[in-house]
Write a protein that holds these residues in place. Sequence first.
Motif, PDB file in Angstrom:
ATOM      1  N   THR A  40      35.843  33.632  48.694  1.00  0.00           N
ATOM      2  CA  THR A  40      35.960  35.117  48.359  1.00  0.00           C
ATOM      3  C   THR A  40      37.292  35.558  48.004  1.00  0.00           C
ATOM      4  O   THR A  40      37.260  36.487  47.110  1.00  0.00           O
ATOM      5  N   ASN A  41      38.211  35.257  48.742  1.00  0.00           N
ATOM      6  CA  ASN A  41      39.574  35.351  48.256  1.00  0.00           C
ATOM      7  C   ASN A  41      39.950  35.056  46.969  1.00  0.00           C
ATOM      8  O   ASN A  41      40.793  35.899  46.041  1.00  0.00           O
ATOM      9  N   LYS A  42      39.426  33.925  46.671  1.00  0.00           N
ATOM     10  CA  LYS A  42      39.639  33.471  45.060  1.00  0.00           C
ATOM     11  C   LYS A  42      38.910  34.527  44.173  1.00  0.00           C
ATOM     12  O   LYS A  42      39.308  34.799  42.878  1.00  0.00           O
ATOM     13  N   ILE A  43      37.642  34.885  44.471  1.00  0.00           N
ATOM     14  CA  ILE A  43      36.849  35.844  43.820  1.00  0.00           C
ATOM     15  C   ILE A  43      37.671  37.107  43.764  1.00  0.00           C
ATOM     16  O   ILE A  43      37.675  37.704  42.615  1.00  0.00           O
ATOM     17  N   LEU A  44      38.051  37.693  44.836  1.00  0.00           N
ATOM     18  CA  LEU A  44      38.951  39.075  44.675  1.00  0.00           C
ATOM     19  C   LEU A  44      39.943  38.730  43.932  1.00  0.00           C
ATOM     20  O   LEU A  44      40.487  39.817  43.077  1.00  0.00           O
ATOM     21  N   ALA A  45      40.885  37.558  43.901  1.00  0.00           N
ATOM     22  CA  ALA A  45      41.920  37.669  42.806  1.00  0.00           C
ATOM     23  C   ALA A  45      41.604  37.548  41.392  1.00  0.00           C
ATOM     24  O   ALA A  45      42.387  38.348  40.441  1.00  0.00           O
ATOM     25  N   ILE A  46      40.353  36.965  41.176  1.00  0.00           N
ATOM     26  CA  ILE A  46      39.933  37.007  39.760  1.00  0.00           C
ATOM     27  C   ILE A  46      39.610  38.632  39.489  1.00  0.00           C
ATOM     28  O   ILE A  46      39.853  39.169  38.245  1.00  0.00           O
ATOM     29  N   LEU A  47      38.705  38.996  40.065  1.00  0.00           N
ATOM     30  CA  LEU A  47      38.304  40.445  39.931  1.00  0.00           C
ATOM     31  C   LEU A  47      39.501  41.443  39.615  1.00  0.00           C
ATOM     32  O   LEU A  47      39.290  42.275  38.594  1.00  0.00           O
ATOM     33  N   ALA A  48      40.453  41.162  40.681  1.00  0.00           N
ATOM     34  CA  ALA A  48      41.662  42.172  40.588  1.00  0.00           C
ATOM     35  C   ALA A  48      42.488  41.770  39.288  1.00  0.00           C
ATOM     36  O   ALA A  48      43.024  42.671  38.488  1.00  0.00           O
ATOM     37  N   GLN A  49      42.634  40.566  38.873  1.00  0.00           N
ATOM     38  CA  GLN A  49      43.322  40.309  37.481  1.00  0.00           C
ATOM     39  C   GLN A  49      42.550  40.769  36.112  1.00  0.00           C
ATOM     40  O   GLN A  49      43.470  41.377  35.358  1.00  0.00           O
ATOM     41  N   TYR A  50      41.282  41.037  36.328  1.00  0.00           N
ATOM     42  CA  TYR A  50      40.730  41.540  35.053  1.00  0.00           C
ATOM     43  C   TYR A  50      40.129  42.961  35.376  1.00  0.00           C
ATOM     44  O   TYR A  50      39.552  43.575  34.591  1.00  0.00           O
ATOM     45  N   ASN A  51      40.537  43.653  36.472  1.00  0.00           N
ATOM     46  CA  ASN A  51      40.332  45.268  36.915  1.00  0.00           C
ATOM     47  C   ASN A  51      38.687  45.300  36.696  1.00  0.00           C
ATOM     48  O   ASN A  51      38.407  46.290  36.131  1.00  0.00           O
ATOM     49  N   ILE A  52      38.048  44.535  37.637  1.00  0.00           N
ATOM     50  CA  ILE A  52      36.536  44.503  37.374  1.00  0.00           C
ATOM     51  C   ILE A  52      36.257  44.889  39.042  1.00  0.00           C
ATOM     52  O   ILE A  52      36.756  44.383  39.946  1.00  0.00           O
ATOM     53  N   LYS A  53      34.998  45.716  38.882  1.00  0.00           N
ATOM     54  CA  LYS A  53      34.555  46.153  40.384  1.00  0.00           C
ATOM     55  C   LYS A  53      33.198  45.455  40.543  1.00  0.00           C
ATOM     56  O   LYS A  53      32.636  45.234  39.500  1.00  0.00           O
ATOM     57  N   ALA A  54      32.872  44.974  41.598  1.00  0.00           N
ATOM     58  CA  ALA A  54      31.628  44.064  41.761  1.00  0.00           C
ATOM     59  C   ALA A  54      30.863  44.460  42.989  1.00  0.00           C
ATOM     60  O   ALA A  54      31.354  45.282  43.999  1.00  0.00           O
ATOM     61  N   THR A  55      29.543  43.903  43.172  1.00  0.00           N
ATOM     62  CA  THR A  55      28.788  44.063  44.391  1.00  0.00           C
ATOM     63  C   THR A  55      29.153  42.915  45.380  1.00  0.00           C
ATOM     64  O   THR A  55      28.828  41.669  44.577  1.00  0.00           O
ATOM     65  N   PHE A  56      29.320  42.894  46.727  1.00  0.00           N
ATOM     66  CA  PHE A  56      29.254  41.759  47.607  1.00  0.00           C
ATOM     67  C   PHE A  56      28.109  42.060  48.547  1.00  0.00           C
ATOM     68  O   PHE A  56      27.949  42.933  49.465  1.00  0.00           O
ATOM     69  N   LYS A  68      34.724  40.927  23.816  1.00  0.00           N
ATOM     70  CA  LYS A  68      33.166  41.446  23.048  1.00  0.00           C
ATOM     71  C   LYS A  68      32.981  42.908  23.409  1.00  0.00           C
ATOM     72  O   LYS A  68      32.247  43.498  22.780  1.00  0.00           O
ATOM     73  N   GLY A  69      33.771  43.477  24.223  1.00  0.00           N
ATOM     74  CA  GLY A  69      33.281  44.810  24.603  1.00  0.00           C
ATOM     75  C   GLY A  69      32.638  45.261  25.679  1.00  0.00           C
ATOM     76  O   GLY A  69      32.089  46.485  25.947  1.00  0.00           O
ATOM     77  N   TYR A  70      32.029  44.348  26.229  1.00  0.00           N
ATOM     78  CA  TYR A  70      30.966  44.462  27.429  1.00  0.00           C
ATOM     79  C   TYR A  70      31.802  45.336  28.688  1.00  0.00           C
ATOM     80  O   TYR A  70      32.833  44.879  29.000  1.00  0.00           O
ATOM     81  N   GLN A  71      30.895  46.332  28.972  1.00  0.00           N
ATOM     82  CA  GLN A  71      31.589  46.862  30.426  1.00  0.00           C
ATOM     83  C   GLN A  71      30.961  46.333  31.660  1.00  0.00           C
ATOM     84  O   GLN A  71      30.050  45.746  31.701  1.00  0.00           O
ATOM     85  N   PHE A  72      31.816  46.392  32.848  1.00  0.00           N
ATOM     86  CA  PHE A  72      31.429  45.652  34.007  1.00  0.00           C
ATOM     87  C   PHE A  72      31.310  47.094  35.012  1.00  0.00           C
ATOM     88  O   PHE A  72      31.807  47.988  35.062  1.00  0.00           O
ATOM     89  N   SER A  73      30.245  46.606  36.065  1.00  0.00           N
ATOM     90  CA  SER A  73      29.874  47.964  36.955  1.00  0.00           C
ATOM     91  C   SER A  73      29.397  47.116  38.310  1.00  0.00           C
ATOM     92  O   SER A  73      28.947  46.078  38.388  1.00  0.00           O
ATOM     93  N   THR A  74      29.625  47.796  39.236  1.00  0.00           N
ATOM     94  CA  THR A  74      28.915  47.515  40.707  1.00  0.00           C
ATOM     95  C   THR A  74      27.471  47.814  40.456  1.00  0.00           C
ATOM     96  O   THR A  74      27.076  48.621  39.476  1.00  0.00           O
ATOM     97  N   THR A  75      26.605  47.028  41.205  1.00  0.00           N
ATOM     98  CA  THR A  75      25.234  47.634  40.976  1.00  0.00           C
ATOM     99  C   THR A  75      24.810  48.712  41.478  1.00  0.00           C
ATOM    100  O   THR A  75      24.184  49.286  40.790  1.00  0.00           O
ATOM    101  N   GLY A  76      25.489  49.112  42.529  1.00  0.00           N
ATOM    102  CA  GLY A  76      25.348  50.673  43.124  1.00  0.00           C
ATOM    103  C   GLY A  76      25.519  51.617  41.824  1.00  0.00           C
ATOM    104  O   GLY A  76      24.607  52.524  41.693  1.00  0.00           O
ATOM    105  N   GLY A  77      26.670  51.551  41.074  1.00  0.00           N
ATOM    106  CA  GLY A  77      26.863  52.364  40.189  1.00  0.00           C
ATOM    107  C   GLY A  77      26.183  52.520  38.931  1.00  0.00           C
ATOM    108  O   GLY A  77      25.513  53.403  38.530  1.00  0.00           O
ATOM    109  N   PHE A  78      25.526  51.102  38.508  1.00  0.00           N
ATOM    110  CA  PHE A  78      24.414  50.776  37.558  1.00  0.00           C
ATOM    111  C   PHE A  78      23.101  51.854  38.001  1.00  0.00           C
ATOM    112  O   PHE A  78      22.453  52.308  37.181  1.00  0.00           O
ATOM    113  N   VAL A  79      22.643  51.519  39.365  1.00  0.00           N
ATOM    114  CA  VAL A  79      21.438  52.069  39.461  1.00  0.00           C
ATOM    115  C   VAL A  79      21.723  53.599  39.793  1.00  0.00           C
ATOM    116  O   VAL A  79      20.543  54.149  39.286  1.00  0.00           O
TER     117      VAL A  79
END
Length: 260
Positions: A34-50, A243-254
């Motif tokens: 999980t700590n590795k995942i959080l580091a990757i997400l921070a590197q790319y400024n992406i928000k995800a759902t856990f 490629k220009g794809y956007q990322f979102s949390t699942t809750g944000g998408f819903v």
Amino acid sequence: MILLSFDIEEFDMPFEYGKQIDFAQQIAISTEGTNKILAILAQYNIKATFYCTATYALNKPDIIARMVSEGHEIASHGYYHSDFKPEHLKQSKDALEKISGQTVKGYRMARMMPVDEQEIFKAGYQYNSSINPTYLPGRYNNFSKPRTWFYQDGVLQLPSSVSPLVRFPLFWLSFHNLPMGILKWLSKITHRKDGYLNLYFHPWEFTDLKQPEKFGFPGYVSKNSGADFELRISNFINWAQKKGYQFSTTGGFVAGLKQY
């Protein structure tokens, strides 16, 4: 839109292959990943759902606090990973809300097993992401289910992504075994067809799983795990952003779907 999600659980999968692993190790391996995942997400400024089990969250509230502080969404993965009763739906939601301070809107059943949608609704969830709409030998056959989001019993269903026509699953095992070029092509055509991707992974995939004496996993599970998996996920995210794809949390998408 790309929805990245991670099932944060006590790492009990070795039990399926006849191996034993004590609870402290289960939590430690999931936490390291999980700590590795959080580091990757921070590197790319992406928000995800856990999607977290209450058991994991109760044992590692500091990790849940880190997820929340870094802007990620907390959803439920049940109370325990290898035990389920209908009352666990509400119990896990309550526990996660108390620990995280967030309203828990989403649910994912452990191992993508069937779950009663009326019970999901009664427990107060807005969406459920527990369907892999494909066929996996020995696990499930969901060819009769829709490929993309739909409503059932008052709950929005958000199946994991599969390709059009042949329904090739774009889930965690695909990210271990497919050449990256094919994986990106399948992701591109699926995103073009559906307008989004719903992808899910686990923290223990970021551990070197090529330890048959310890975990007992077959090659298709352990392939490209550990540091190799970190590189693959980073490679995919980098490609998607270019490629220009956007990322979102699942809750944000819903929440966006509810506007229509």
